[in-house]
Design an enzyme around this catalytic site. Sequence first.
Site, PDB file in Angstrom:
ATOM      1  N   HIS A   1       0.864  -1.186   0.000  1.00  9.73           N
ATOM      2  CA  HIS A   1       0.000   0.000   0.000  1.00  9.73           C
ATOM      3  C   HIS A   1       0.900   1.234   0.000  1.00  9.73           C
ATOM      4  O   HIS A   1       2.068   1.170   0.392  1.00  9.73           O
ATOM      5  CB  HIS A   1      -0.913  -0.015   1.227  1.00  9.73           C
ATOM      6  CG  HIS A   1      -2.040  -0.998   1.094  1.00  9.73           C
ATOM      7  ND1 HIS A   1      -3.342  -0.619   0.934  1.00  9.73           N
ATOM      8  CD2 HIS A   1      -2.042  -2.361   1.075  1.00  9.73           C
ATOM      9  CE1 HIS A   1      -4.105  -1.687   0.832  1.00  9.73           C
ATOM     10  NE2 HIS A   1      -3.354  -2.774   0.920  1.00  9.73           N
TER      11      HIS A   1
ATOM     12  N   CYS B   1      -8.103  -0.984   4.176  1.00 10.32           N
ATOM     13  CA  CYS B   1      -8.721  -2.097   4.871  1.00 10.32           C
ATOM     14  C   CYS B   1      -9.591  -1.553   5.990  1.00 10.32           C
ATOM     15  O   CYS B   1      -9.132  -0.738   6.786  1.00 10.32           O
ATOM     16  CB  CYS B   1      -7.643  -3.026   5.425  1.00 10.32           C
ATOM     17  SG  CYS B   1      -8.318  -4.348   6.436  1.00 10.32           S
TER      18      CYS B   1
END
Length: 296
Positions: free
Chosen positions: A205, A236
Amino acid sequence: MDIIINEVGLRDGLQNQPKLVSTADKLSLLTLLEKAGLKHIEVASFVHPKAVPQMADAEAVVADLNFSNGQVYSGLVPNLRGYDRGAATGLNEFGLIMSASSTFSERNVRMSLEQSYQACLDVIKACLRDGNRSRVYISCSCACPYEGRIQEAVVLDLAKRLLDEGADEVSISDTIGAGTPSQIFDLTSPLISEYGASRVNLHVHDTRGAALAMVWSGYLAGVRMFDASIGGLGGCPFAPGATGNVATEDLVYMFNQSGIHTNIDFEALEPAVAFAEKVTTSSLGGKSMQWLRSKC
Ligand code: COA
Ligand code: ZN
Protein backbone atom coordinates in the site's frame (compact mmCIF):
# COMPACT_ATOMS: atom_id res chain seq x y z
CA MET A 1 9.55 -15.46 -15.52
CA ASP A 2 7.37 -12.64 -16.87
CA ILE A 3 6.01 -9.94 -14.61
CA ILE A 4 2.52 -10.71 -13.34
CA ILE A 5 0.37 -7.82 -12.17
CA ASN A 6 -2.59 -9.03 -10.16
CA GLU A 7 -5.30 -6.34 -10.17
CA VAL A 8 -6.98 -6.14 -6.76
CA GLY A 9 -9.06 -2.99 -7.25
CA LEU A 10 -12.36 -4.84 -7.31
CA ARG A 11 -11.63 -6.37 -3.91
CA ASP A 12 -8.98 -4.59 -1.83
CA GLY A 13 -9.78 -1.41 -3.75
CA LEU A 14 -13.51 -1.39 -3.17
CA GLN A 15 -13.83 -3.11 0.21
CA ASN A 16 -13.27 0.10 2.15
CA GLN A 17 -15.35 2.40 -0.05
CA PRO A 18 -18.32 3.84 1.81
CA LYS A 19 -20.49 4.11 -1.31
CA LEU A 20 -21.80 0.69 -2.40
CA VAL A 21 -20.80 -0.08 -5.99
CA SER A 22 -23.37 -2.09 -7.94
CA THR A 23 -22.57 -5.49 -9.40
CA ALA A 24 -23.11 -4.08 -12.91
CA ASP A 25 -20.60 -1.29 -12.26
CA LYS A 26 -18.04 -3.76 -10.88
CA LEU A 27 -18.39 -5.80 -14.06
CA SER A 28 -18.03 -2.71 -16.26
CA LEU A 29 -14.84 -1.80 -14.42
CA LEU A 30 -13.58 -5.34 -14.92
CA THR A 31 -14.20 -5.05 -18.67
CA LEU A 32 -12.17 -1.83 -18.84
CA LEU A 33 -9.32 -3.41 -16.90
CA GLU A 34 -9.29 -6.39 -19.24
CA LYS A 35 -9.31 -4.10 -22.28
CA ALA A 36 -6.08 -2.56 -21.02
CA GLY A 37 -4.53 -6.03 -20.87
CA LEU A 38 -4.87 -7.05 -17.23
CA LYS A 39 -5.05 -10.82 -17.11
CA HIS A 40 -4.91 -11.62 -13.40
CA ILE A 41 -7.81 -10.12 -11.46
CA GLU A 42 -9.01 -10.60 -7.89
CA VAL A 43 -12.73 -10.15 -8.31
CA ALA A 44 -14.28 -10.36 -4.83
CA SER A 45 -13.97 -11.68 -1.30
CA PHE A 46 -16.15 -14.33 0.30
CA VAL A 47 -16.23 -12.84 3.77
CA HIS A 48 -19.16 -12.17 6.05
CA PRO A 49 -21.42 -9.65 4.30
CA LYS A 50 -21.95 -7.76 7.55
CA ALA A 51 -18.17 -7.41 8.05
CA VAL A 52 -17.66 -6.02 4.52
CA PRO A 53 -20.97 -5.01 2.89
CA GLN A 54 -19.24 -4.00 -0.35
CA MET A 55 -18.43 -7.69 -0.98
CA ALA A 56 -21.95 -9.00 -0.34
CA ASP A 57 -22.47 -9.61 -4.07
CA ALA A 58 -19.36 -11.80 -4.52
CA GLU A 59 -21.34 -14.71 -6.00
CA ALA A 60 -23.18 -12.41 -8.40
CA VAL A 61 -19.93 -10.88 -9.66
CA VAL A 62 -18.38 -14.28 -10.36
CA ALA A 63 -21.59 -15.55 -11.99
CA ASP A 64 -21.05 -13.07 -14.81
CA LEU A 65 -17.41 -13.93 -15.55
CA ASN A 66 -16.39 -15.61 -18.75
CA PHE A 67 -14.14 -18.44 -17.61
CA SER A 68 -13.20 -19.49 -21.12
CA ASN A 69 -11.31 -16.33 -22.08
CA GLY A 70 -7.93 -17.29 -20.57
CA GLN A 71 -8.21 -14.79 -17.76
CA VAL A 72 -7.06 -15.73 -14.24
CA TYR A 73 -9.71 -14.76 -11.69
CA SER A 74 -9.32 -15.15 -7.94
CA GLY A 75 -11.31 -14.57 -4.76
CA LEU A 76 -10.25 -13.85 -1.19
CA VAL A 77 -11.45 -16.21 1.56
CA PRO A 78 -10.97 -16.01 5.35
CA ASN A 79 -12.03 -19.57 6.25
CA LEU A 80 -13.39 -22.85 4.91
CA ARG A 81 -16.91 -21.41 4.75
CA GLY A 82 -15.63 -18.67 2.43
CA TYR A 83 -13.68 -21.21 0.38
CA ASP A 84 -16.77 -23.39 -0.07
CA ARG A 85 -18.73 -20.35 -1.24
CA GLY A 86 -15.96 -19.36 -3.66
CA ALA A 87 -15.32 -22.87 -4.99
CA ALA A 88 -19.06 -23.29 -5.66
CA THR A 89 -18.89 -20.35 -8.07
CA GLY A 90 -16.26 -22.07 -10.22
CA LEU A 91 -13.28 -19.95 -9.19
CA ASN A 92 -10.08 -21.95 -8.96
CA GLU A 93 -7.61 -19.47 -7.45
CA PHE A 94 -7.94 -18.22 -3.88
CA GLY A 95 -6.32 -15.64 -1.66
CA LEU A 96 -6.24 -16.75 1.98
CA ILE A 97 -6.04 -14.35 4.91
CA MET A 98 -3.29 -14.74 7.50
CA SER A 99 -1.57 -12.10 9.60
CA ALA A 100 1.85 -11.66 11.14
CA SER A 101 0.26 -9.79 14.04
CA SER A 102 -2.12 -11.25 16.58
CA THR A 103 -4.04 -8.02 17.31
CA PHE A 104 -4.70 -7.42 13.62
CA SER A 105 -5.84 -11.02 13.20
CA GLU A 106 -8.35 -10.64 16.04
CA ARG A 107 -9.71 -7.39 14.59
CA ASN A 108 -9.73 -8.51 10.98
CA VAL A 109 -11.00 -12.08 11.08
CA ARG A 110 -11.90 -12.42 14.76
CA MET A 111 -9.42 -15.29 15.14
CA SER A 112 -6.26 -15.73 17.17
CA LEU A 113 -3.11 -16.38 15.13
CA GLU A 114 -3.37 -20.10 15.92
CA GLN A 115 -7.02 -20.23 14.83
CA SER A 116 -6.31 -18.28 11.67
CA TYR A 117 -3.31 -20.50 10.85
CA GLN A 118 -5.54 -23.56 11.27
CA ALA A 119 -8.21 -21.97 9.06
CA CYS A 120 -5.53 -21.40 6.40
CA LEU A 121 -4.34 -25.00 6.62
CA ASP A 122 -7.93 -26.18 6.16
CA VAL A 123 -8.29 -24.07 3.02
CA ILE A 124 -4.85 -25.07 1.68
CA LYS A 125 -5.82 -28.75 2.09
CA ALA A 126 -9.17 -28.12 0.36
CA CYS A 127 -7.34 -26.41 -2.53
CA LEU A 128 -4.93 -29.32 -2.86
CA ARG A 129 -7.86 -31.75 -2.81
CA ASP A 130 -9.80 -29.79 -5.44
CA GLY A 131 -6.86 -28.88 -7.69
CA ASN A 132 -7.23 -25.17 -6.94
CA ARG A 133 -4.47 -22.60 -6.35
CA SER A 134 -3.84 -20.92 -3.00
CA ARG A 135 -2.02 -17.70 -2.21
CA VAL A 136 -1.76 -16.81 1.48
CA TYR A 137 -1.68 -13.09 2.24
CA ILE A 138 0.49 -12.41 5.29
CA SER A 139 -1.07 -9.13 6.39
CA CYS A 140 1.05 -6.69 8.40
CA SER A 141 4.28 -8.24 7.11
CA CYS A 142 6.11 -4.96 7.77
CA ALA A 143 4.10 -3.35 10.56
CA CYS A 144 0.79 -3.63 12.38
CA PRO A 145 -1.48 -0.65 13.08
CA TYR A 146 -1.84 -1.85 16.68
CA GLU A 147 1.51 -3.52 17.49
CA GLY A 148 4.00 -1.51 15.43
CA ARG A 149 6.93 -2.97 13.52
CA ILE A 150 6.92 -6.73 12.92
CA GLN A 151 10.19 -8.66 13.01
CA GLU A 152 11.28 -10.17 9.68
CA ALA A 153 12.00 -13.53 11.35
CA VAL A 154 8.35 -13.88 12.40
CA VAL A 155 7.12 -13.31 8.85
CA LEU A 156 9.73 -15.55 7.25
CA ASP A 157 9.00 -18.41 9.66
CA LEU A 158 5.27 -18.13 8.96
CA ALA A 159 5.76 -17.89 5.18
CA LYS A 160 8.00 -20.98 5.12
CA ARG A 161 5.58 -23.03 7.21
CA LEU A 162 2.70 -22.14 4.88
CA LEU A 163 4.71 -22.96 1.76
CA ASP A 164 5.87 -26.24 3.30
CA GLU A 165 2.24 -27.10 4.10
CA GLY A 166 1.40 -26.81 0.39
CA ALA A 167 0.35 -23.20 -0.20
CA ASP A 168 1.15 -22.43 -3.83
CA GLU A 169 2.16 -18.88 -2.97
CA VAL A 170 2.62 -16.51 -0.09
CA SER A 171 2.09 -12.78 -0.43
CA ILE A 172 4.27 -10.47 1.62
CA SER A 173 1.67 -7.83 2.39
CA ASP A 174 2.38 -4.37 3.71
CA THR A 175 -1.25 -3.79 4.63
CA ILE A 176 -0.74 -0.33 6.07
CA GLY A 177 2.01 0.96 3.78
CA ALA A 178 4.54 1.34 6.57
CA GLY A 179 7.31 -0.78 5.07
CA THR A 180 10.62 0.23 3.56
CA PRO A 181 12.41 -0.97 0.44
CA SER A 182 15.12 -2.62 2.54
CA GLN A 183 12.56 -4.46 4.64
CA ILE A 184 10.89 -5.77 1.46
CA PHE A 185 14.25 -6.94 0.13
CA ASP A 186 15.01 -8.75 3.40
CA LEU A 187 11.58 -10.40 3.43
CA THR A 188 11.38 -11.52 -0.19
CA SER A 189 14.96 -12.40 -1.10
CA PRO A 190 15.34 -15.41 1.27
CA LEU A 191 11.96 -16.81 0.21
CA ILE A 192 12.80 -16.53 -3.46
CA SER A 193 16.20 -18.18 -2.96
CA GLU A 194 14.57 -21.10 -1.17
CA TYR A 195 11.24 -21.51 -3.02
CA GLY A 196 11.58 -19.65 -6.33
CA ALA A 197 9.85 -16.59 -7.78
CA SER A 198 6.70 -18.49 -8.73
CA ARG A 199 5.78 -18.78 -5.04
CA VAL A 200 6.20 -15.22 -3.77
CA ASN A 201 3.83 -12.31 -4.40
CA LEU A 202 4.25 -8.75 -3.15
CA HIS A 203 1.29 -6.64 -1.99
CA VAL A 204 1.99 -3.07 -0.92
CA HIS A 205 0.00 0.00 0.00
CA ASP A 206 1.13 3.56 -0.65
CA THR A 207 0.15 5.24 2.63
CA ARG A 208 3.58 6.88 3.10
CA GLY A 209 4.63 7.18 -0.54
CA ALA A 210 7.07 4.26 -0.49
CA ALA A 211 5.04 1.75 -2.52
CA LEU A 212 6.81 2.04 -5.87
CA ALA A 213 10.20 1.96 -4.18
CA MET A 214 9.13 -1.20 -2.34
CA VAL A 215 7.96 -2.78 -5.60
CA TRP A 216 11.27 -1.99 -7.28
CA SER A 217 13.19 -3.37 -4.34
CA GLY A 218 11.08 -6.52 -4.53
CA TYR A 219 11.83 -6.75 -8.24
CA LEU A 220 15.57 -6.52 -7.55
CA ALA A 221 15.17 -9.26 -4.96
CA GLY A 222 13.58 -11.45 -7.65
CA VAL A 223 9.83 -10.88 -7.11
CA ARG A 224 7.85 -11.22 -10.34
CA MET A 225 4.25 -11.18 -9.05
CA PHE A 226 2.81 -7.92 -7.76
CA ASP A 227 -0.63 -6.87 -6.57
CA ALA A 228 -1.84 -3.41 -7.56
CA SER A 229 -5.10 -1.50 -7.60
CA ILE A 230 -6.48 0.70 -10.35
CA GLY A 231 -6.23 4.38 -9.50
CA GLY A 232 -4.61 3.48 -6.16
CA LEU A 233 -7.99 2.52 -4.71
CA GLY A 234 -7.86 0.60 -1.49
CA GLY A 235 -7.53 0.27 2.21
CA CYS A 236 -8.72 -2.10 4.87
CA PRO A 237 -11.73 -1.48 7.11
CA PHE A 238 -9.79 -3.13 9.95
CA ALA A 239 -6.52 -1.20 9.50
CA PRO A 240 -7.12 2.39 10.59
CA GLY A 241 -5.20 4.98 8.62
CA ALA A 242 -4.16 2.68 5.78
CA THR A 243 -4.68 4.13 2.33
CA GLY A 244 -4.78 2.55 -1.12
CA ASN A 245 -2.64 -0.05 -2.81
CA VAL A 246 0.14 0.90 -5.16
CA ALA A 247 -1.66 2.23 -8.26
CA THR A 248 -1.74 -0.22 -11.16
CA GLU A 249 -0.94 2.54 -13.63
CA ASP A 250 2.18 3.64 -11.70
CA LEU A 251 3.48 0.11 -11.60
CA VAL A 252 2.72 -0.50 -15.28
CA TYR A 253 4.33 2.80 -16.27
CA MET A 254 7.46 2.10 -14.21
CA PHE A 255 7.96 -1.41 -15.57
CA ASN A 256 7.09 -0.58 -19.19
CA GLN A 257 9.43 2.43 -19.21
CA SER A 258 12.19 0.27 -17.73
CA GLY A 259 11.88 -2.20 -20.59
CA ILE A 260 10.26 -4.84 -18.37
CA HIS A 261 7.17 -5.82 -20.30
CA THR A 262 3.87 -6.15 -18.53
CA ASN A 263 1.71 -6.57 -21.67
CA ILE A 264 -0.55 -3.89 -20.22
CA ASP A 265 -1.32 -0.70 -22.13
CA PHE A 266 -0.62 2.22 -19.78
CA GLU A 267 -2.79 4.76 -21.60
CA ALA A 268 -5.70 2.31 -21.85
CA LEU A 269 -5.86 2.31 -18.05
CA GLU A 270 -7.16 5.89 -18.06
CA PRO A 271 -10.81 4.98 -18.81
CA ALA A 272 -10.68 2.42 -16.00
CA VAL A 273 -9.40 5.04 -13.55
CA ALA A 274 -12.09 7.49 -14.74
CA PHE A 275 -14.81 4.87 -14.31
CA ALA A 276 -13.55 3.92 -10.83
CA GLU A 277 -13.66 7.61 -9.92
CA LYS A 278 -17.23 7.89 -11.16
CA VAL A 279 -18.59 4.86 -9.31
CA THR A 280 -16.80 5.60 -6.04
CA THR A 281 -17.30 9.38 -6.33
CA SER A 282 -13.70 9.88 -5.28
CA SER A 283 -10.69 11.42 -6.91
CA LEU A 284 -8.22 8.71 -7.91
CA GLY A 285 -5.15 8.14 -10.02
CA GLY A 286 -1.50 7.48 -9.33
CA LYS A 287 1.08 10.16 -10.14
CA SER A 288 1.60 8.70 -13.61
CA MET A 289 -2.11 9.09 -14.41
CA GLN A 290 -2.08 12.70 -13.24
CA TRP A 291 0.86 13.27 -15.58
CA LEU A 292 -0.88 11.54 -18.48
CA ARG A 293 -4.01 13.62 -17.98
CA SER A 294 -2.07 16.86 -17.77
CA LYS A 295 -0.49 16.30 -21.19
CA CYS A 296 -3.80 15.44 -22.96
N1 COA B 1 -18.96 -15.97 4.56
C1 COA B 1 -20.25 -15.82 4.99
N2 COA B 1 -20.65 -16.16 6.22
C2 COA B 1 -19.71 -16.67 7.05
C3 COA B 1 -18.38 -16.82 6.67
C4 COA B 1 -18.01 -16.46 5.36
N3 COA B 1 -16.77 -16.60 4.91
N4 COA B 1 -17.69 -17.33 7.70
C5 COA B 1 -18.56 -17.49 8.72
N5 COA B 1 -19.78 -17.09 8.33
C6 COA B 1 -21.03 -17.11 9.09
C7 COA B 1 -21.19 -18.42 9.82
O1 COA B 1 -21.82 -19.38 8.98
C8 COA B 1 -22.08 -18.01 10.99
O2 COA B 1 -23.41 -17.86 10.55
P1 COA B 1 -24.63 -18.26 11.47
O3 COA B 1 -24.56 -17.33 12.65
O4 COA B 1 -25.81 -18.03 10.60
O5 COA B 1 -24.39 -19.69 11.84
C9 COA B 1 -21.57 -16.60 11.31
O6 COA B 1 -20.93 -16.13 10.13
C10 COA B 1 -20.59 -16.56 12.47
O7 COA B 1 -19.53 -17.50 12.19
P2 COA B 1 -18.08 -17.34 12.86
O8 COA B 1 -17.22 -18.45 12.37
O9 COA B 1 -18.26 -17.18 14.35
O10 COA B 1 -17.56 -16.01 12.19
P3 COA B 1 -17.21 -14.61 12.85
O11 COA B 1 -18.46 -13.89 13.22
O12 COA B 1 -16.19 -14.81 13.93
O13 COA B 1 -16.55 -13.85 11.62
C11 COA B 1 -15.20 -13.83 9.61
C12 COA B 1 -15.35 -14.36 11.03
C13 COA B 1 -13.81 -14.11 9.13
C14 COA B 1 -16.22 -14.53 8.71
C15 COA B 1 -15.49 -12.29 9.61
O14 COA B 1 -14.74 -11.69 10.63
C16 COA B 1 -15.16 -11.63 8.29
O15 COA B 1 -15.79 -11.90 7.28
N6 COA B 1 -14.18 -10.70 8.29
C17 COA B 1 -13.85 -9.93 7.10
C18 COA B 1 -12.37 -9.82 6.96
C19 COA B 1 -12.00 -9.00 5.76
O16 COA B 1 -12.63 -9.04 4.72
N7 COA B 1 -10.93 -8.22 5.90
C20 COA B 1 -10.41 -7.42 4.84
C21 COA B 1 -9.57 -8.18 3.88
S1 COA B 1 -8.06 -8.76 4.56
ZN1 ZN C 1 -4.18 -4.72 0.95
